[in-house]
Structures are given as C-alpha cells and as structure tokens.
Write a protein that holds these residues in place. Sequence first.
Motif, short mmCIF file in Angstrom:
data_model
loop_
_atom_site.label_atom_id
_atom_site.label_comp_id
_atom_site.label_asym_id
_atom_site.label_seq_id
_atom_site.Cartn_x
_atom_site.Cartn_y
_atom_site.Cartn_z
N GLU A 29 3.72 -12.09 2.60
CA GLU A 29 2.96 -11.59 3.74
C GLU A 29 3.90 -11.19 4.87
O GLU A 29 4.97 -11.77 5.05
N ARG A 64 0.26 -8.07 -6.54
CA ARG A 64 -0.75 -8.11 -5.48
C ARG A 64 -2.00 -8.86 -5.94
O ARG A 64 -2.60 -9.62 -5.16
N ALA A 65 -2.41 -8.66 -7.20
CA ALA A 65 -3.58 -9.38 -7.71
C ALA A 65 -3.31 -10.88 -7.80
O ALA A 65 -4.19 -11.70 -7.49
N GLU A 95 0.82 -1.20 0.00
CA GLU A 95 0.00 0.00 0.00
C GLU A 95 0.86 1.26 0.00
O GLU A 95 0.59 2.23 -0.73
N LEU A 98 0.63 -7.51 2.67
CA LEU A 98 1.67 -7.84 1.68
C LEU A 98 2.82 -6.86 1.78
O LEU A 98 2.64 -5.66 2.07
N ASP A 125 -3.55 -12.31 2.05
CA ASP A 125 -4.23 -11.11 2.53
C ASP A 125 -3.61 -9.89 1.85
O ASP A 125 -2.40 -9.63 2.00
N PRO A 126 -4.38 -9.08 1.10
CA PRO A 126 -3.78 -7.93 0.40
C PRO A 126 -3.31 -6.83 1.34
O PRO A 126 -2.45 -6.02 0.97
N ASP A 127 -3.84 -6.76 2.57
CA ASP A 127 -3.45 -5.71 3.51
C ASP A 127 -2.15 -6.02 4.24
O ASP A 127 -1.60 -5.15 4.91
N THR A 187 -3.52 -12.30 -4.28
CA THR A 187 -4.87 -12.25 -3.69
C THR A 187 -5.81 -13.26 -4.34
O THR A 187 -6.47 -14.06 -3.67
N HIS A 188 -5.89 -13.23 -5.67
CA HIS A 188 -6.88 -14.04 -6.37
C HIS A 188 -6.41 -15.47 -6.63
O HIS A 188 -7.22 -16.40 -6.61
N ASN A 246 1.11 -3.86 -8.71
CA ASN A 246 -0.33 -4.10 -8.67
C ASN A 246 -0.67 -5.49 -9.20
O ASN A 246 -1.56 -6.18 -8.68
#
Length: 267
Positions: free
Chosen positions: A221, A167-168, A142, A181, A177-179, A171-172, A164
């Motif tokens: 993470e 991160r995708a 972030e 990373l 957890d994206p928060d 996550t997917h 970005n």
Amino acid sequence: MVGWRRHILHSIIRRVGNSPHRNLSAGVECSSGRICLAPLPGHFPFLQRALGLSSDVIPRSFYRYLQESGISSSRKLLAESDANITPVRSPLTPVLAIDSGKTESQAVVSKPSKVQAVRKDIKQSPKKVNLVAALVRGMRVEDALLQLQVTVKRAAKTVYQVINSARANATHNHGLDPDRLLVAEAFVGKGYFKKRVSYHARGKSGIMVRPECRLTVVVREITAEEEAEIARLRVSKFLKLTKRERRLVPHQLIETTPRWSRKRTPE
C-alpha cells in the motif's frame, strides 16, 4: 520360539512366587490360588497366549510381579488416567485467543505490509521478461496494468497476469485497498534451461537451449508521504520529473516499439 519364551516366563514366576508381599492392588483371589481379573480381558494377551492361560485368569505371583514392577497395559493406563486428566494447551493454538477468551472472528488481524504472487515455469528467457518487469517496477498497480495493455511484447501478458494475481491476493486474502497498491518489487529468476537437439546441414547437429524463468511481483500500500507527493506532482506543471516521479505519475504511455514495425489491425 514359543517354548523358549514360556520357559523364561515360568522362571520369572518361580523367582517371584517366594516373595513375602501378598497384598494386591487389584483383582479377586480365587480358591485355586490364582487371581481372577476384573472384566478387562485384554490386559496381557501375549503373556496369556504364551502361558496357555484363559483370557480372564493368570497366576497370582505373576500378576503381583507385574504390579510391583509397574507394568500395565494401555487400557488400564487410560482407564486410570481418565479421572485425573488435565487439558494441555496445544503449541499450535494462538496464545492471545486463549488468554483473552475471544473467538477467531473477534480477534484483530494485522494486515501484512507486502503481498506477493509468483509464477513459475515461464517459457521465455529471463532477460526478455525482465525488460517488461522493469518497465512497470515502482508504478501504481492501476497504471502498471494500463501500461502493459499497450506494450507490444510477448512477456507483457505474463507480467499482467502476475500483477493482477498479486492485487487479488492483497484484496481478498489480506484486506488491502486495491486503489492504493503499488508495485514495490518485480524481479525475474532463472529456471531450467532445457537442451534440445538442433539439426544442421550435412548430417550435423547442435544443441538448442529452451530457457525458462519465474516471475515474482510484490505489492504494497502507498504511504501517506507518497500520496502527498503524487498529489503535488499532479498539480504542478512544466517540471522535469525524475525517473521515480515519472513512474508514480505517468503522464503518457511509454512506447516500447517503433510505430512503423507494428502490425496493422483491421478497424
């Protein structure tokens, strides 16, 4: 060619015809001294064409020679093996899914420790892209995306897109957890350096190099120790932080260009 093959086959038949073994495992003996096959017309098509026989009758001696030699067709082998066939475990099938009897949805999927994203054929010098990659290396995702939004460099957009994308992917595809990373690694590799003609004065020319590079971003993470360290740094004030601590908790956005060289944007 056909005559030579037919001559060889007839010599084999004459050699085997004097054998004392007369019992046959399959076939029905006809009155003409031949074996009438069962209704499987495709046993030996090339031999039948070479001997000039019909599709359902071959000489008994030749049929006995083939039976004693263990020669058969694929159709007969498949027909005999259908009854005694046993399933064989495929090497590509997971062992845990077969032994435990669980389906793929019930199986426990372990999360990877690191997830990466790679972008190739970046039309820019590796040194220039590495300046921006080193700026966000070690930051939280972030904070890194926020820093790249205010960075006045052409490579900032490329690094933003790769982070970005990483991160995708995490996550997917892997359920991270994206928060939580963190940009663990961000390194640049050298690509093709294309050479082009550069025209000079007085009819002279030179070589112009157009470099390319690739960017790899690895995210992971944050561990429990790093979370405790971030919480401690956010609470404490008036402390001189190290370079690593400033990346974990950036208190201000880093200025990459002097203020007077920026282009003014209309309000």
